[in-house]
Motif scaffolding. Sequence first.
Motif, mmCIF file in Angstrom:
data_model
loop_
_atom_site.group_PDB
_atom_site.id
_atom_site.type_symbol
_atom_site.label_atom_id
_atom_site.label_comp_id
_atom_site.label_asym_id
_atom_site.label_seq_id
_atom_site.Cartn_x
_atom_site.Cartn_y
_atom_site.Cartn_z
ATOM 1 N N PHE A 1 0.852 -1.197 0.000
ATOM 2 C CA PHE A 1 0.000 0.000 0.000
ATOM 3 C C PHE A 1 0.888 1.248 0.000
ATOM 4 O O PHE A 1 1.017 1.949 1.009
ATOM 5 C CB PHE A 1 -0.909 -0.003 1.235
ATOM 6 C CG PHE A 1 -1.560 -1.341 1.498
ATOM 7 C CD1 PHE A 1 -2.553 -1.820 0.651
ATOM 8 C CD2 PHE A 1 -1.164 -2.137 2.565
ATOM 9 C CE1 PHE A 1 -3.139 -3.048 0.881
ATOM 10 C CE2 PHE A 1 -1.750 -3.355 2.797
ATOM 11 C CZ PHE A 1 -2.740 -3.825 1.953
ATOM 12 N N PRO A 2 1.523 1.534 -1.134
ATOM 13 C CA PRO A 2 2.540 2.598 -1.166
ATOM 14 C C PRO A 2 1.986 4.007 -1.013
ATOM 15 O O PRO A 2 2.724 4.909 -0.624
ATOM 16 C CB PRO A 2 3.176 2.411 -2.546
ATOM 17 C CG PRO A 2 2.144 1.730 -3.366
ATOM 18 C CD PRO A 2 1.388 0.843 -2.430
ATOM 19 N N SER A 3 0.700 4.238 -1.302
ATOM 20 C CA SER A 3 0.167 5.614 -1.258
ATOM 21 C C SER A 3 -0.917 5.772 -0.190
ATOM 22 O O SER A 3 -1.740 6.678 -0.283
ATOM 23 C CB SER A 3 -0.391 6.004 -2.628
ATOM 24 O OG SER A 3 -1.461 5.143 -3.008
ATOM 25 N N PHE A 4 -0.893 4.890 0.817
ATOM 26 C CA PHE A 4 -1.917 4.944 1.857
ATOM 27 C C PHE A 4 -1.417 5.765 3.047
ATOM 28 O O PHE A 4 -0.294 5.599 3.513
ATOM 29 C CB PHE A 4 -2.269 3.528 2.322
ATOM 30 C CG PHE A 4 -3.282 3.494 3.431
ATOM 31 C CD1 PHE A 4 -4.632 3.585 3.151
ATOM 32 C CD2 PHE A 4 -2.870 3.389 4.752
ATOM 33 C CE1 PHE A 4 -5.566 3.558 4.174
ATOM 34 C CE2 PHE A 4 -3.802 3.364 5.785
ATOM 35 C CZ PHE A 4 -5.152 3.455 5.484
ATOM 36 N N PHE A 5 -2.284 6.650 3.536
ATOM 37 C CA PHE A 5 -2.021 7.432 4.741
ATOM 38 C C PHE A 5 -3.254 7.326 5.640
ATOM 39 O O PHE A 5 -4.328 6.918 5.198
ATOM 40 C CB PHE A 5 -1.764 8.906 4.404
ATOM 41 C CG PHE A 5 -0.604 9.132 3.490
ATOM 42 C CD1 PHE A 5 0.663 9.339 3.985
ATOM 43 C CD2 PHE A 5 -0.775 9.130 2.105
ATOM 44 C CE1 PHE A 5 1.740 9.548 3.141
ATOM 45 C CE2 PHE A 5 0.295 9.333 1.251
ATOM 46 C CZ PHE A 5 1.561 9.540 1.765
ATOM 47 N N ARG A 6 -3.080 7.702 6.896
ATOM 48 C CA ARG A 6 -4.234 7.699 7.790
ATOM 49 C C ARG A 6 -4.031 8.724 8.897
ATOM 50 O O ARG A 6 -2.903 8.989 9.320
ATOM 51 C CB ARG A 6 -4.476 6.317 8.389
ATOM 52 C CG ARG A 6 -3.272 5.645 9.010
ATOM 53 C CD ARG A 6 -3.628 4.253 9.480
ATOM 54 N NE ARG A 6 -2.461 3.380 9.606
ATOM 55 C CZ ARG A 6 -2.537 2.071 9.731
ATOM 56 N NH1 ARG A 6 -3.707 1.475 9.769
ATOM 57 N NH2 ARG A 6 -1.446 1.328 9.815
ATOM 58 N N THR A 7 -5.145 9.252 9.343
ATOM 59 C CA THR A 7 -5.114 10.232 10.437
ATOM 60 C C THR A 7 -5.592 9.605 11.741
ATOM 61 O O THR A 7 -6.031 10.307 12.654
ATOM 62 C CB THR A 7 -5.991 11.441 10.079
ATOM 63 O OG1 THR A 7 -7.306 10.993 9.733
ATOM 64 C CG2 THR A 7 -5.390 12.228 8.931
ATOM 65 N N VAL A 8 -5.541 8.293 11.803
ATOM 66 C CA VAL A 8 -5.869 7.549 13.019
ATOM 67 C C VAL A 8 -4.677 6.651 13.327
ATOM 68 O O VAL A 8 -4.032 6.140 12.414
ATOM 69 C CB VAL A 8 -7.160 6.715 12.804
ATOM 70 C CG1 VAL A 8 -6.978 5.685 11.716
ATOM 71 C CG2 VAL A 8 -7.595 6.031 14.099
ATOM 72 N N PRO A 9 -4.322 6.462 14.597
ATOM 73 C CA PRO A 9 -3.150 5.629 14.917
ATOM 74 C C PRO A 9 -3.345 4.181 14.507
ATOM 75 O O PRO A 9 -4.463 3.652 14.482
ATOM 76 C CB PRO A 9 -3.030 5.765 16.443
ATOM 77 C CG PRO A 9 -3.747 7.023 16.786
ATOM 78 C CD PRO A 9 -4.865 7.138 15.796
ATOM 79 N N SER A 10 -2.238 3.519 14.220
ATOM 80 C CA SER A 10 -2.262 2.111 13.858
ATOM 81 C C SER A 10 -2.574 1.246 15.072
ATOM 82 O O SER A 10 -2.316 1.621 16.221
ATOM 83 C CB SER A 10 -0.907 1.705 13.268
ATOM 84 O OG SER A 10 -0.783 0.310 13.171
ATOM 85 N N ASP A 11 -3.139 0.078 14.795
ATOM 86 C CA ASP A 11 -3.457 -0.858 15.879
ATOM 87 C C ASP A 11 -2.213 -1.403 16.568
ATOM 88 O O ASP A 11 -2.312 -1.991 17.652
ATOM 89 C CB ASP A 11 -4.284 -2.030 15.334
ATOM 90 C CG ASP A 11 -5.759 -1.726 15.340
ATOM 91 O OD1 ASP A 11 -6.161 -0.803 16.055
ATOM 92 O OD2 ASP A 11 -6.507 -2.398 14.617
#
Length: 890
Positions: free
Chosen positions: A207-217
């Motif tokens: 997933f080279p272009s994935f971002f998130r504004t929630v912390p990872s599990d």
Amino acid sequence: MNKEPLPSTASLTLKRLIKRLSFLRAVLNLLPCCSMTLSAAENMMPRCQLLRVQESGYMRDGDIILGGIFPVHIDVVKHEMTFQEEPVRAKCLTFAFPNYQWVQAMVFAIEEINNSSALLPNITLGFQIYDTCSMLQWSLKGTLWILSGQEKPIPNYRCQKGLPPAVIIGDTGSTPSMLLAHILGLYRYPQISYFSTSPLLSDRHQFPSFFRTVPSDDFQAQGLAQLVIHFGWTWVGIVATDDNYGLLSSHLVQQEIIKAGACVAFTENIFTSRVDTNVFHIVQVIRNSTAKAIVLSPTYSYMASLLDELVRQNVTGKTWIASESWSTYSLLSIEKYSEVLTGTIGFAICSGEMVGFQEYFTSIHPSRSSGDVFVRKFWEEAFGCLWLDWENLQIVDNKTKKCTGDEKLDSLPIKSMMDFRITYNIYNAVYATVQALKDLMSCVGNGGSFFQETCAGFLDFHPWQLFHYIKKVHLQQKDTELFFDRYGNIPARFDIVNWQRDPKGTLRHVKVGTYDANALSGKTLNINASAVQWASGNMQVPISVCSPRCPTGFRKAIIPGKPICCFQCVPCLLGDIANQSDSVECLKYPWDQWSNEKRDRCIPKIIEFLSYTEPFGSTLAATSILSSVIPAVILGLFITYRKTPIIRASNYNLSYLLLMSLTLCFLCSLAFVGFPTPVKCLLRQTSFGITFALCVSCILARTIMVVIAFNATKPNSKLRRWTGPKLSFTVIIVCTLFQILLCASWLIQSPPFSENNTNSQPGIIIVECNEGSPIAFWCMLGYLWLLATISFIVAFLARKLPDNFNEAKFITFSMLAFLSVWLSFIPAYLSTKGKFIVAMEIFAILSSSSSLVVCIFVPKIYIILFRPEMNTKDYLMGRGAGQRKKVKGM
């Protein structure tokens, strides 16, 4: 309109194959909506996909478009497929008020940016928002709709003017986000999720272009494990879904819980394909398990079925540990679930400040929200009414409340229904995109980041070029710092919330702590324990353990075949302690300390030695002193009556020496009483050995002299020349000197020393003298025994010599008593411990010395004091007996 191909990494062969297979369909689908005349378009309006786009989502034009994927509805009615005709479109059912806030958060952020002249001047942002109804296939369909511009898209083509959407904001769940990320990653198309927490999405290869504004599990799993340990829960159950998110999440939580020292009682997965098939079994497992703390990490869309079954089976007394996927979801905070969910504690996404959002949300109205395909349904859900249109005519009756549009959102408790957690993540996702756009558009001249240091086009950039700038976003957003690490994750921060029931029975999500994985102080978990309210209604933390805690004085012993949290409590061994509960092993006490009766703390050991202050020691000391007086008194009598026949016949020189040595023998026992100092240890055995050697040597010399004296009276006897005192003193000196040499070599080679004996008796430090060389000690004692044996044999052989007062008889008895005492001393010495060894040796010294005094000197004292008529030369020579008989006859 020209067909504009999106940037593609697919091979030329694949492109040709797609073109050949879809050429005819592409012509039929694209031409009517892209290149037809206006009159033709009007005639074919029902078939033009773009004019029907509102049925799929919420759109607003702009210079740059942002795409949004949201589950505005959370379930659907599916129709059975016959595979004989095109499937009927599924119908969305439950309208999710919290999720509609997410939509409005994106719209609010875009409008806020459009109204600001500082961020993107002269540029208007637009959006395309799609409702997935929490369906995986609809997430994919909505993404392709946004990318291609039509409801039935052709992959890799876009049938709309202008730039493609700059970014896709979504999806909610990790599994649909993975599906979208696989597709969007092919083109390095930026995707920012606001609620997908699976650690798998951190894989930059997939997933080279994935971002998130929630912390990872990854971070949440560590935090949940710390939360479990913080409250002392060592026996925990885990329930998750059987999708990618649930399986990985439960695995991570299980790993972290075990790593933290707790145990997992069970792990159950909810079937996402048919939720109702195994929730009964899961609830049965929860009910029957001894674990009172249960980690629940399903997404909110699967929680309702589980909670319904928990309510139906009346499962209470459990403490639920919530993951961020449902910990603040308001649709679960209803009275129906309040009995089950009260006391729930868990992690929640950090809330943030969105100034003006509440006012903006309350200003929503169907007449003013142009293009919002969700607003009418929201209005119906908010006010419990129905709009009179052709869809609702068949269900409207006189009892149905009709929506008029005059209802006021201000009259509703909007503030209590607002969620500033996930909405704030969406808000941040929009602002992160805008910051990237701002950085992209601020590129001037040859300072660019692309080929030959060029810049992206102002309104003609490719998504992969925006992706480059999103990676470098770093901005201060209100009270939080927003940036992405190399895996597309933001800094891990969580709120800890507790579900509390107010007096009205309404569940509230109360913040009781925080978790910050990057805390500078190192204290990542902070909880206000006094603010937590448990299901019991008090502040007493519920207990969830496999085995009760081991009290102090006990250690935990594993039960074969059971997890380490299931154990039995075993008391510490004698002398070991466990001063903390749940001790894994007992502690060894310091050498000078001992365990108390409860074995939970160390106490000083009793120091034991034969002391003058204790009755036993003082008695022995007094006995020694008093006993030493007896030979001294006898010596005085001997000196007083030295001219009497009985004294003269007893070789008074040897008697004097023997009495003095006996006095020393009695007094040498005092060296065994009192604290064993190093000097005392050096002297006690050697003084005993030398004085007794002197004493026994005197007796041996006397015995020899008795034998020689009687044999010297024979005619022509050669023994007459040995009757002088030289022989006796020679015997004494030689025998004593040998003992002195033996003791001297003992002191030189391996001298006795003082030591603390902690092994003989538990809880007691025996301060004693170590003999240094046991061989030397027994040699010294054996030598005394040898001298006494020789004396006994010689005296025994001379016992029948003619004399009324044959001293050889008394010496025989004295040596017999002496040997008996020291022979019995050996087993007693070897079997006794501590101060009683010393007492035993003192007793042997006193007994043997007393036997010599009694057997040798008491008969003489008796005659001197009480039978003076026998103290005559004639009587001693055997001539006074007949005269005494004559006197008696008269």
